[in-house]
Design an enzyme around this catalytic site. Sequence first.
Site, PDB file in Angstrom:
ATOM      1  N   SER A   1      -9.823  -0.614   6.877  1.00 42.41           N
ATOM      2  CA  SER A   1      -9.247  -0.474   5.535  1.00 42.41           C
ATOM      3  C   SER A   1      -8.600  -1.707   4.940  1.00 42.41           C
ATOM      4  O   SER A   1      -8.319  -1.725   3.744  1.00 42.41           O
ATOM      5  CB  SER A   1      -8.249   0.676   5.527  1.00 42.41           C
TER       6      SER A   1
ATOM      7  N   SER B   1      -9.695   1.707   2.765  1.00 45.80           N
ATOM      8  CA  SER B   1      -8.869   2.516   1.899  1.00 45.80           C
ATOM      9  C   SER B   1      -7.797   1.725   1.149  1.00 45.80           C
ATOM     10  O   SER B   1      -7.207   2.246   0.204  1.00 45.80           O
ATOM     11  CB  SER B   1      -8.190   3.616   2.718  1.00 45.80           C
TER      12      SER B   1
ATOM     13  N   LYS C   1       0.842  -1.203   0.000  1.00 42.31           N
ATOM     14  CA  LYS C   1       0.000   0.000   0.000  1.00 42.31           C
ATOM     15  C   LYS C   1       0.876   1.251   0.000  1.00 42.31           C
ATOM     16  O   LYS C   1       1.939   1.265   0.643  1.00 42.31           O
ATOM     17  CB  LYS C   1      -0.905  -0.039   1.235  1.00 42.31           C
TER      18      LYS C   1
END
Length: 473
Positions: A155, A131, A56
């Site tokens: 997330s 997210s 990420k």
Amino acid sequence: MSDTAVERVSRLLEHIAKSGLNAYVTPGGEAALSQAREADRGKRPGPLSGVPVAVKDNISTRGMATTCGSRILEGYIPPYDAHVVQELHRAGAVILGKTNMDEFAMGSSTESSAWGPTRNPWDHNRVPGGSSGGSGAAVAAGEAPLALGSDTGGSVRCPASFCGISGLKPTYGLVSRYGLIAYANSLEQIGPMGRSVGDVARLLDVIATLDPRDSTQVRDTPRGGYLASLDGTDLRGLRIGLPREFLEGADPDVVRATHDSLDTLQQMGATWEEVTVAHAQYALPAYYVIAMSEASSNLSRFDGLRYGLHLPPGAKDWSTHFSDVRGQGFGPEVKRRILLGTYALSAGYYGKYYLKALQVRHLIQMEFTRLLRDHDLLITPTMPFPAFKLGERIQDPLSLYLADVDTVAVNLAGVPALSIPCGFSRGLPLGLQLIGRPFDERRLLQVGHAYQQATKHHLARPPGSAEAGGFST
Ligand code: GLN
């Protein structure tokens, strides 16, 4: 796998370049290929030798852009690796690229990224969740066998649910946050994502190591042995609690899939009963007050001097200059949260909002402790509905916040939670959330793995998937 690491990495990079999912902000390119070459030459030994892992974009990677999905970090190249990235290298993995995310991890749809939304591989008109939506979509579409996400209020679990993969939010204090660009420190953890629980366990074994640089890591707890704990499918004696508040208002298909999963677990020997989380309705407001307050303080370091976006200062005073940089660099959701968080912490309102939220957090922590004394784990849906359409909620921030109703209490309590695929609704994957005792990841993974031995939901692939290779136990 018979192909070499170089063959596999090149194939994935080609697929990533043309799939149109926008799962990656920065694909690994030459750096990834050179790591793959090293692995093929036996120079990157380890449990993940030559295995591509997507990371990420809020996790620092030395020499590779790390933008948090924000313009304010455009062009920022960290001079150091996060602890988890160091561990990936040490395990022989190939860093395949940096994945798309909501700006500064604020969101549940990956639509607030400055680099455009990621698409859900099951339906390109829908969101992948957020997210960590880039990581979720990449794993689901076979654009990486394994990925790292971060989970402040859901997330990792939300994209796992919406994309039909497995993802774990570890206990607060298990995984080092060194090098994770902070959104809300008291809530977040880096978490592993993969198609199967076996893959998640394998990745957790690599990243959940001790790191003197994160003082919030809990030291005196046994670590490792996660993959080794996946033994058998006998769940006799396992006591499960089903918090009834978490099913209220959920899509009927979600309720049905949750009950079907409980039936499956019961056939394997587990027992379950309904339980009550009396303060469940206050989790969402308490979470958002705490998360925004912490964010307002964390994001003050982005001033356009030290990292990323630079503007010529001209003849203006510094405070005008900082406003210009932040005005241009941050997107609307990040600005909203800085404003709300600053407000909640300001004199006169601190006691009314921030302190109140901390009190609610304490009540929720106590309730989870009590429930997890009488039950080995709690089961809820991960999300109250399947993936929604791109553009459907982004104009209405409250409706997006409400999507997190089943995930945020876990972060307030600091306990671990695993999301695994548990069925489909109109062709879209659904996720089941298993919540455990602090540092009882082994049990969550063992039960999740047992469930995956008895079911096939996690084996379904979206159309047009690449063949990521890797494990998938
Ligand atoms: N959707 C939640 C939020 O926007 C959770 C995000 C996260 O876990 N990083 O705060």
